[in-house]
Design a protein around this motif. Structure first.
Motif, short mmCIF file in Angstrom:
data_model
loop_
_atom_site.label_atom_id
_atom_site.label_comp_id
_atom_site.label_asym_id
_atom_site.label_seq_id
_atom_site.Cartn_x
_atom_site.Cartn_y
_atom_site.Cartn_z
N ILE A 200 0.84 -1.20 0.00
CA ILE A 200 0.00 0.00 0.00
C ILE A 200 0.87 1.24 0.00
CG2 ILE A 200 -1.64 1.34 1.38
CD1 ILE A 200 -2.85 -1.33 2.32
N HIS B 122 -2.13 -1.53 -6.07
CA HIS B 122 -3.46 -2.04 -5.81
C HIS B 122 -3.32 -3.40 -5.12
CE1 HIS B 122 -4.84 1.21 -8.27
NE2 HIS B 122 -4.29 0.72 -9.36
N ILE B 123 -4.25 -3.71 -4.22
CA ILE B 123 -4.11 -4.87 -3.36
C ILE B 123 -5.21 -5.90 -3.66
CG2 ILE B 123 -4.05 -5.71 -0.99
CD1 ILE B 123 -1.75 -3.79 -1.71
N ALA C 24 -5.39 1.56 2.82
CA ALA C 24 -5.70 1.50 1.39
C ALA C 24 -6.61 2.65 0.98
CB ALA C 24 -6.34 0.16 1.06
N ASN D 66 -8.59 -2.14 -3.96
CA ASN D 66 -8.28 -3.31 -3.14
C ASN D 66 -9.42 -4.32 -3.17
OD1 ASN D 66 -9.93 -2.57 -0.39
ND2 ASN D 66 -9.02 -0.72 -1.29
N ASP E 237 -14.00 -5.65 -0.97
CA ASP E 237 -12.76 -4.94 -0.68
C ASP E 237 -12.21 -5.35 0.69
OD1 ASP E 237 -14.55 -3.74 1.04
OD2 ASP E 237 -14.48 -1.78 0.08
#
Length: 398
Positions: A103, A108-109, A129, A136, A352
């Motif tokens: 992050i 992007h997660i 985030a 995410n 998310d």
């Protein structure tokens, strides 16, 4: 036609789930099909680099799947602007620290669950985030199973009338490792290593129940460690400090009761490793991983209790299979494609890190209920933010 190449740092895919589902059956499969085709004719092509601690495993896995890039240096990968997404399927105790790094690097997660080892840490990741402005997502694979998609179809059609109750059975016998090798890793049975079936499976039950039947309002849970000792991968005996079974009851809106048994110490006598029975005023259904069968009220037989005669019914034959009516792709792959579209096209992606935190919340409440032997209500989750003047603002996310 334009090609949107999306670099993905895949951390922890040398494990069973990471290798089979996320790498081979998702990312490699997407590459082999020519990418994710968009309505415009453009294509999203994932470009993975495999990251981990074992150099030989990484190299062998990359070479066997036609991937040219791998690394044991996560920090170096995070500094590379060609990689837009960070994916994590490491063991739970390692996940949060590397997600924080990703992050901070502006990646992007996308990650497995549980997202962390505590609710506080899961909420911290969601806030980081949000503040960093990175997209995410959390893996919610069971929502994309054919059996559950059919079940969702029944719910949306109003087939059940008023839903009264849900009964979920999950689990199988995991061998202790003495005379047969155990089919799950030993850390699953050590609390200090992030093990335990409540921590593992309640994250799944949260999104399954929330998305199919409605939000969970109250929880009663009893955990157990049925097998006190097991043999690890090196043949050494160890004490099991984590729960290997959980017996949960969840209360939803309109007093819908959901009972969930989860166990790694049960022998299977049912249609699948996971079965979900839904009973409603107008009909019932039983879903497994791929199939789903129904019984409408007009087709419901009238059994009478009489232990003095042989049972005249073959109950399993009194149900009708729900047809596929569509082609079902691998659920992990389907969600990966949706997340890639979310990153490239900004399409909606509701699962998310905050949804991941809800799974951790349910696990913690389940453990608390077990320890305190009582029902516990499930509050709405909040992210607390500090304004410029130092005052605390709370954003309720539900």
């Amino acid at each position: 036609m334009a090609m949107h190449t999306v670099g993905i740092i895949m951390n922890g895919v040398t494990g069973r789930m990471g290798t089979r589902q996320h790498l081979i059956r998702s990312i490699v499969a997407i590459r082999e099909q020519g990418g994710v085709l968009l309505p415009s004719g453009d294509v999203i092509m994932p470009d993975p680099i495999l990251v981990g601690r074992n150099e030989s495993k990484l190299q062998a896995l990359a070479e066997s799947n036609g991937i040219s890039k791998w690394s044991t240096n996560l920090d170096e990968c995070l500094e590379n602007p060609n990689y837009q997404i960070y994916f994590d399927s490491q063991t739970t105790v390692r996940r949060a620290q590397d997600i924080r790094k990703a992050i901070a690097s502006g990646k992007h997660i996308y990650c497995e669950k549980p997202t962390a080892t505590s609710l506080e840490e899961s909420l911290e990741l969601a806030k980081l985030a949000k503040d960093r402005g990175v997209k995410n997502g959390v893996v919610q694979d069971k929502l994309f199973l054919p059996g559950l998609l059919k079940l969702k179809r029944l719910v949306d059609s109003g087939f059940f009338g008023d839903i009264l109750s849900v009964r979920m059975e999950f689990g199988y016998w995991v061998f202790e490792g003495d005379w047969q090798v155990g089919q799950r890793p030993s850390w699953n049975y050590r609390k200090e290593d992030g093990g335990g079936i409540i921590l593992d499976m309640f994250a799944h039950w949260r999104y399954v129940i929330d998305n199919l039947f409605g939000p969970i309002r109250s929880v009663s849970c009893l955990g157990a460690t049925h097998i006190p000792e097991r043999i690890d991968e090196e043949g050494k005996r160890y004490a099991c400090t984590a729960d290997d079974a959980a017996y949960g009851t969840f209360l939803l809106d309109d007093d819908v009761v959901v009972q969930v048994n989860s166990s790694w110490a049960v022998r299977v006598d049912r249609d699948d490793l996971l079965t979900i029975q839904v009973d409603g005023t107008n009909g019932s259904a039983v879903a497994g991983l791929r199939g789903c069968k129904v019984q409408h009220r007009v087709n419901t037989p009238m059994p009478v209790w009489n232990p003095d005669i042989e049972n005249p019914f073959t109950f399993q034959e009194q149900w009708e299979e729900v047809p596929d009516n569509q082609e079902f792709d691998n659920g992990f792959k389907v969600q990966w494609e949706q997340f890639l579209r979310h990153v490239v096209l900004d399409e909606a992606f509701p699962w998310d890190l905050m949804e991941g935190a809800k799974g951790m919340q349910l696990a913690e409440i389940g453990i608390q209920s077990w320890e305190e032997r009582r029902w516990i209500d499930v509050p709405d989750l909040e992210i607390k933010e500090v304004a410029a003047n130092g005052a605390k603002n709370q954003t309720t996310t539900g």
